[in-house]
Design a protein around this motif. Structure first.
Motif, mmCIF file in Angstrom:
data_model
loop_
_atom_site.group_PDB
_atom_site.id
_atom_site.type_symbol
_atom_site.label_atom_id
_atom_site.label_comp_id
_atom_site.label_asym_id
_atom_site.label_seq_id
_atom_site.Cartn_x
_atom_site.Cartn_y
_atom_site.Cartn_z
ATOM 1 N N ALA A 44 0.856 -1.181 0.000
ATOM 2 C CA ALA A 44 0.000 0.000 0.000
ATOM 3 C C ALA A 44 0.893 1.232 0.000
ATOM 4 O O ALA A 44 1.938 1.254 0.653
ATOM 5 C CB ALA A 44 -0.908 0.002 1.230
ATOM 6 N N VAL A 45 0.482 2.248 -0.735
ATOM 7 C CA VAL A 45 1.295 3.451 -0.917
ATOM 8 C C VAL A 45 0.487 4.678 -0.514
ATOM 9 O O VAL A 45 -0.689 4.815 -0.881
ATOM 10 C CB VAL A 45 1.749 3.583 -2.388
ATOM 11 C CG1 VAL A 45 2.539 4.879 -2.593
ATOM 12 C CG2 VAL A 45 2.589 2.377 -2.803
ATOM 13 N N LEU A 86 -0.296 2.556 -12.206
ATOM 14 C CA LEU A 86 0.922 1.910 -11.711
ATOM 15 C C LEU A 86 0.596 0.973 -10.552
ATOM 16 O O LEU A 86 1.013 -0.189 -10.534
ATOM 17 C CB LEU A 86 1.915 2.986 -11.278
ATOM 18 C CG LEU A 86 3.346 2.569 -10.928
ATOM 19 C CD1 LEU A 86 4.254 3.790 -10.983
ATOM 20 C CD2 LEU A 86 3.442 1.948 -9.539
ATOM 21 N N LEU A 87 -0.153 1.477 -9.570
ATOM 22 C CA LEU A 87 -0.470 0.668 -8.397
ATOM 23 C C LEU A 87 -1.323 -0.543 -8.773
ATOM 24 O O LEU A 87 -1.100 -1.654 -8.264
ATOM 25 C CB LEU A 87 -1.192 1.527 -7.351
ATOM 26 C CG LEU A 87 -0.363 2.658 -6.738
ATOM 27 C CD1 LEU A 87 -1.223 3.495 -5.804
ATOM 28 C CD2 LEU A 87 0.842 2.107 -5.990
ATOM 29 N N GLU A 133 -2.462 -0.893 -3.106
ATOM 30 C CA GLU A 133 -3.524 0.053 -2.766
ATOM 31 C C GLU A 133 -2.969 1.458 -2.551
ATOM 32 O O GLU A 133 -1.818 1.631 -2.148
ATOM 33 C CB GLU A 133 -4.240 -0.433 -1.492
ATOM 34 C CG GLU A 133 -5.509 0.314 -1.141
ATOM 35 C CD GLU A 133 -6.508 0.348 -2.277
ATOM 36 O OE1 GLU A 133 -6.575 1.397 -2.958
ATOM 37 O OE2 GLU A 133 -7.228 -0.648 -2.491
ATOM 38 N N TRP A 134 -3.790 2.444 -2.872
ATOM 39 C CA TRP A 134 -3.492 3.850 -2.581
ATOM 40 C C TRP A 134 -4.157 4.159 -1.252
ATOM 41 O O TRP A 134 -5.381 4.085 -1.110
ATOM 42 C CB TRP A 134 -4.048 4.725 -3.692
ATOM 43 C CG TRP A 134 -3.819 6.208 -3.562
ATOM 44 C CD1 TRP A 134 -3.554 6.918 -2.438
ATOM 45 C CD2 TRP A 134 -3.852 7.157 -4.635
ATOM 46 N NE1 TRP A 134 -3.413 8.250 -2.719
ATOM 47 C CE2 TRP A 134 -3.596 8.438 -4.055
ATOM 48 C CE3 TRP A 134 -4.072 7.072 -6.008
ATOM 49 C CZ2 TRP A 134 -3.567 9.607 -4.826
ATOM 50 C CZ3 TRP A 134 -4.035 8.235 -6.766
ATOM 51 C CH2 TRP A 134 -3.784 9.488 -6.186
ATOM 52 N N VAL A 135 -3.365 4.518 -0.236
ATOM 53 C CA VAL A 135 -3.896 4.766 1.105
ATOM 54 C C VAL A 135 -4.261 6.237 1.245
ATOM 55 O O VAL A 135 -3.381 7.101 1.229
ATOM 56 C CB VAL A 135 -2.866 4.397 2.195
ATOM 57 C CG1 VAL A 135 -3.438 4.652 3.586
ATOM 58 C CG2 VAL A 135 -2.422 2.954 2.049
ATOM 59 N N LEU A 165 -8.660 0.689 -5.035
ATOM 60 C CA LEU A 165 -8.028 0.078 -6.206
ATOM 61 C C LEU A 165 -8.007 -1.442 -6.122
ATOM 62 O O LEU A 165 -7.853 -2.113 -7.133
ATOM 63 C CB LEU A 165 -6.594 0.582 -6.354
ATOM 64 C CG LEU A 165 -6.395 2.093 -6.526
ATOM 65 C CD1 LEU A 165 -4.911 2.403 -6.711
ATOM 66 C CD2 LEU A 165 -7.199 2.633 -7.697
ATOM 67 N N THR A 166 -8.117 -1.986 -4.912
ATOM 68 C CA THR A 166 -7.968 -3.427 -4.715
ATOM 69 C C THR A 166 -9.124 -3.952 -3.859
ATOM 70 O O THR A 166 -10.008 -3.210 -3.449
ATOM 71 C CB THR A 166 -6.637 -3.757 -4.005
ATOM 72 O OG1 THR A 166 -6.731 -3.347 -2.625
ATOM 73 C CG2 THR A 166 -5.462 -3.055 -4.665
ATOM 74 N N ALA A 167 -9.071 -5.235 -3.569
ATOM 75 C CA ALA A 167 -10.073 -5.856 -2.701
ATOM 76 C C ALA A 167 -9.811 -5.572 -1.231
ATOM 77 O O ALA A 167 -10.604 -5.964 -0.373
ATOM 78 C CB ALA A 167 -10.108 -7.369 -2.934
ATOM 79 N N HIS A 168 -8.692 -4.890 -0.908
ATOM 80 C CA HIS A 168 -8.307 -4.647 0.486
ATOM 81 C C HIS A 168 -7.967 -3.172 0.710
ATOM 82 O O HIS A 168 -6.820 -2.825 1.008
ATOM 83 C CB HIS A 168 -7.109 -5.533 0.865
ATOM 84 C CG HIS A 168 -7.377 -6.993 0.729
ATOM 85 N ND1 HIS A 168 -7.194 -7.683 -0.452
ATOM 86 C CD2 HIS A 168 -7.842 -7.896 1.621
ATOM 87 C CE1 HIS A 168 -7.507 -8.948 -0.275
ATOM 88 N NE2 HIS A 168 -7.910 -9.102 0.964
ATOM 89 N N PRO A 169 -8.947 -2.284 0.590
ATOM 90 C CA PRO A 169 -8.664 -0.855 0.793
ATOM 91 C C PRO A 169 -8.282 -0.547 2.235
ATOM 92 O O PRO A 169 -8.726 -1.217 3.175
ATOM 93 C CB PRO A 169 -9.982 -0.173 0.401
ATOM 94 C CG PRO A 169 -11.023 -1.230 0.549
ATOM 95 C CD PRO A 169 -10.354 -2.532 0.251
ATOM 96 N N ILE A 170 -7.453 0.476 2.395
ATOM 97 C CA ILE A 170 -6.990 0.928 3.710
ATOM 98 C C ILE A 170 -7.258 2.420 3.805
ATOM 99 O O ILE A 170 -6.930 3.181 2.888
ATOM 100 C CB ILE A 170 -5.480 0.653 3.887
ATOM 101 C CG1 ILE A 170 -5.189 -0.846 3.774
ATOM 102 C CG2 ILE A 170 -4.984 1.202 5.222
ATOM 103 C CD1 ILE A 170 -3.710 -1.172 3.661
#
Length: 283
Positions: A136-137, A157-158, A164-166, A200-205
Motif C-alpha cells: 500500500a502506498v 501503476l499501483l 492500494e493507494w492509502v 483500487l484493490t479488494a483490500h482498501p486501507i
C-alpha cells in the motif's frame, strides 16, 4: 465479511487505567489493545527496523486474524527515496517474518516532495518486491490530487502491482481552526489534501483524522461509514484507522466506527469484547 479497525499505535499514556489496565508491562500492551481493535498501524518501524525478537513478541500477543499495516523505514522511503535500498529492505523483511499472515500490507508512506516525476522509481521498487506480501502506498504531493493525469498514472501503476493507494483524510481537521494544543500541532504537521474514496484493490486501507472533540470526529466520518459499507457489499475487505490529534480515545472511537458500519451492514462480524481496564471483583 470482515471490517478491521484500529489506531495509529497500540499504547498511549492516556489509555492506561481508562481503556486498558494500568501498569501493564510493555510486552503485554499489544495483547490488551488487541481486545479493543483488530488492526494497528505499524508506525514505529518508520524510525528503525525492530529486532526479530521484538517482532516475535508482537506475533505472540496477537491472534492470526489481527492485522498489521507496517510502515517501511524512512531510510528506504525518505532518505534513499526507493533507490539503492536493497540491503535495508532485506533487513526489514527478514525482521518482519515472525508476523506471517498478520502482515496485512507493507506500507510505503512517501514524503511530500515525492511527485509524479518520481513514479519511475516507485515502479522499479515495486517490481523488485516479493509477491508474498500485499503493498500500500501513501502519497502527499498535491499534484496527485489536483492533476487528473498524475492521478491516473499513479492509479494505473499501483493497479499493475495490485497495490492500494492509502488515503489520509484530514479534511475534518482543517475544516475549522484548531481548538486544542494537539490540534494546533496537527495543523503544522499533517497534509492538507482532498478526501479520496476510490479503492483500487479488494483490500482498501483508510486513515481518518478527526478532532479532539468526539462529536465532531464521529460526525466527520459519516461519508466513510457509507463508503466502507458499500465496499463490504462489493466483497471488499477494508481496514480503517481512526486518529484524533491527541488520540486519547482512539480505541473506543475505532469501535464506534465499526458499530456505525454494522448499523448499515448488520451481518458484519463483531469485534472481540475489550479487556476490562480494572480487575474484576466478586463484590
Amino acid at each position: 465479511m470482515r471490517l478491521h479497525v484500529g489506531c495509529a499505535m497500540w499504547t498511549h499514556a492516556r489509555w492506561q487505567g481508562r481503556l486498558l489496565p494500568a501498569g501493564l508491562p510493555p510486552g503485554e500492551r499489544l495483547r490488551a489493545y488487541a481486545t479493543w481493535c483488530d488492526a494497528v498501524e505499524g508506525n514505529t518501524t518508520f524510525y528503525a527496523t525492530p529486532s526479530r525478537s521484538t517482532v516475535e513478541s508482537w506475533a505472540a500477543q496477537t491472534g492470526p486474524g489481527f492485522r498489521f499495516v507496517v510502515k517501511l523505514p524512512k531510510a528506504i522511503t525518505h532518505e534513499r527515496r526507493l533507490t539503492g535500498a536493497e540491503e535495508d529492505l532485506h533487513t526489514f523483511l527478514e525482521a518482519m517474518e515472525p508476523l506471517g499472515s498478520r502482515i496485512h500490507a507493507l506500507w510505503l508512506q512517501m514524503p511530500g516532495s515525492f511527485s509524479p516525476a518520481d513514479l519511475g522509481a516507485l515502479a522499479a521498487f515495486l517490481h523488485r518486491l516479493p509477491r508474498s506480501h500485499r503493498y500500500a502506498v501513501e502519497v502527499r504531493h498535491r499534484a496527485f490530487f489536483a492533476d487528473e493525469r498524475s492521478q491516473r498514472l499513479l492509479e494505473r501503476l499501483l493497479a499493475g502491482f495490485d497495490a492500494e493507494w492509502v488515503p489520509f483524510d484530514t479534511t475534518v481537521l482543517f475544516r475549522s481552526p484548531p481548538t486544542s494544543d494537539a490540534e494546533r500541532d496537527a495543523w503544522t504537521k499533517k497534509p492538507r489534501v482532498p478526501r479520496r474514496t476510490r479503492a483500487l484493490t479488494a483490500h482498501p486501507i483508510v486513515r481518518y483524522l478527526g478532532r479532539d472533540d468526539e462529536a465532531r470526529t464521529i460526525d466527520g466520518w459519516g461519508p466513510w461509514a457509507g463508503t466502507v459499507a458499500d465496499w463490504l457489499r462489493e466483497g471488499r475487505s477494508p481496514t480503517v484507522f481512526i486518529h484524533t490529534p491527541d488520540n486519547a480515545d482512539a480505541p473506543a472511537l475505532a469501535r464506534r466506527f465499526h458499530d456505525d458500519v454494522c448499523a448499515r451492514v448488520p451481518e458484519l462480524e463483531p469485534l472481540p469484547e475489550p479487556m476490562p481496564s480494572e480487575p474484576l471483583t466478586l463484590f
